[in-house]
Design a protein around this motif. Sequence first.
Motif, PDB file in Angstrom:
ATOM      1  N   VAL A  54      72.693 -18.774  33.902  1.00 29.02           N
ATOM      2  CA  VAL A  54      71.427 -18.497  33.234  1.00 29.02           C
ATOM      3  C   VAL A  54      71.152 -17.003  33.365  1.00 29.02           C
ATOM      4  CG1 VAL A  54      68.930 -18.918  33.290  1.00 29.02           C
ATOM      5  CG2 VAL A  54      70.532 -20.814  33.692  1.00 29.02           C
ATOM      6  N   GLU A  56      69.514 -13.741  34.141  1.00 31.35           N
ATOM      7  CA  GLU A  56      68.471 -13.423  35.117  1.00 31.35           C
ATOM      8  C   GLU A  56      68.756 -12.048  35.691  1.00 31.35           C
ATOM      9  OE1 GLU A  56      65.042 -13.950  37.018  1.00 31.35           O
ATOM     10  OE2 GLU A  56      65.901 -15.614  35.903  1.00 31.35           O
ATOM     11  N   GLU A 119      68.816 -21.765  25.751  1.00 28.90           N
ATOM     12  CA  GLU A 119      67.465 -21.507  26.247  1.00 28.90           C
ATOM     13  C   GLU A 119      66.692 -22.758  26.667  1.00 28.90           C
ATOM     14  OE1 GLU A 119      64.737 -19.548  28.084  1.00 28.90           O
ATOM     15  OE2 GLU A 119      66.599 -18.649  27.377  1.00 28.90           O
ATOM     16  N   PRO A 120      66.728 -23.868  25.924  1.00 34.45           N
ATOM     17  CA  PRO A 120      65.995 -25.053  26.419  1.00 34.45           C
ATOM     18  C   PRO A 120      66.524 -25.540  27.769  1.00 34.45           C
ATOM     19  CG  PRO A 120      66.515 -25.308  24.095  1.00 34.45           C
ATOM     20  CD  PRO A 120      67.260 -24.084  24.569  1.00 34.45           C
ATOM     21  N   ALA A 122      68.127 -23.587  29.975  1.00 38.77           N
ATOM     22  CA  ALA A 122      67.788 -22.534  30.931  1.00 38.77           C
ATOM     23  C   ALA A 122      66.335 -22.664  31.400  1.00 38.77           C
ATOM     24  CB  ALA A 122      68.037 -21.160  30.309  1.00 38.77           C
ATOM     25  N   ARG A 123      65.415 -22.978  30.494  1.00 42.22           N
ATOM     26  CA  ARG A 123      64.003 -23.147  30.876  1.00 42.22           C
ATOM     27  C   ARG A 123      63.854 -24.284  31.888  1.00 42.22           C
ATOM     28  NH1 ARG A 123      62.900 -22.125  25.464  1.00 42.22           N
ATOM     29  NH2 ARG A 123      62.715 -24.345  24.999  1.00 42.22           N
ATOM     30  N   ARG A 124      64.531 -25.388  31.626  1.00 42.38           N
ATOM     31  CA  ARG A 124      64.458 -26.538  32.538  1.00 42.38           C
ATOM     32  C   ARG A 124      65.031 -26.172  33.906  1.00 42.38           C
ATOM     33  NH1 ARG A 124      68.289 -29.882  33.861  1.00 42.38           N
ATOM     34  NH2 ARG A 124      69.573 -29.472  32.036  1.00 42.38           N
ATOM     35  N   ARG A 126      65.324 -23.132  35.275  1.00 45.20           N
ATOM     36  CA  ARG A 126      64.436 -22.175  35.954  1.00 45.20           C
ATOM     37  C   ARG A 126      63.248 -22.892  36.591  1.00 45.20           C
ATOM     38  NH1 ARG A 126      65.106 -18.933  30.953  1.00 45.20           N
ATOM     39  NH2 ARG A 126      66.701 -17.365  31.389  1.00 45.20           N
ATOM     40  N   ALA A 127      62.758 -23.945  35.927  1.00 51.79           N
ATOM     41  CA  ALA A 127      61.582 -24.666  36.413  1.00 51.79           C
ATOM     42  C   ALA A 127      61.906 -25.604  37.569  1.00 51.79           C
ATOM     43  CB  ALA A 127      60.946 -25.463  35.267  1.00 51.79           C
ATOM     44  N   SER A 128      63.078 -26.258  37.529  1.00 53.71           N
ATOM     45  CA  SER A 128      63.324 -27.286  38.547  1.00 53.71           C
ATOM     46  C   SER A 128      64.778 -27.408  38.982  1.00 53.71           C
ATOM     47  CB  SER A 128      62.835 -28.646  38.033  1.00 53.71           C
ATOM     48  OG  SER A 128      63.557 -29.012  36.868  1.00 53.71           O
TER      49      SER A 128
END
Length: 140
Positions: A54, A56, A119-120, A122-124, A126-128
């Motif tokens: 991801v 970063e 990206e979808p 990666a968002r998940r 990053r969140a958990s």
Amino acid sequence: MTVERLRLPFFVYGTLRPGRENHDLYLRGRTAEERPALLRGAVMYEGPGWPYAVAEPGGEIHGELITPATEHYDALLVALDRLEDYAPGDPANIYERVAREVILGDGEATGAWVYLAAEPVARRLRASGTLVPGGDWVSC
């Protein structure tokens, strides 16, 4: 020439690394060179059986730069895109194949294809998600 038409080597960081199952299935006997390399500007998360890179700032991922043998390049590109569930422009992609700079062991920088989490995903993550310590999935 568009970025999609570049014949870049591949930076691999998970199951395609030497000694892993997909290296044997996809790459063995089809490469011209394999060298340790580092991807900066990304972190790695655990996945179900494989890792995700991801983007970063400040992160680093350890892997290998795989240069396909010329006669195998086109077939490997298709096979690796299929393995990584990547199709150019598909909103359902799990990974996106992007051109990034990687650093070789001698400090030389070179361009490579890298499969980063779409990206979808990666968002998940990053969140958990669970970060891979030290950015080296093989050493976990």
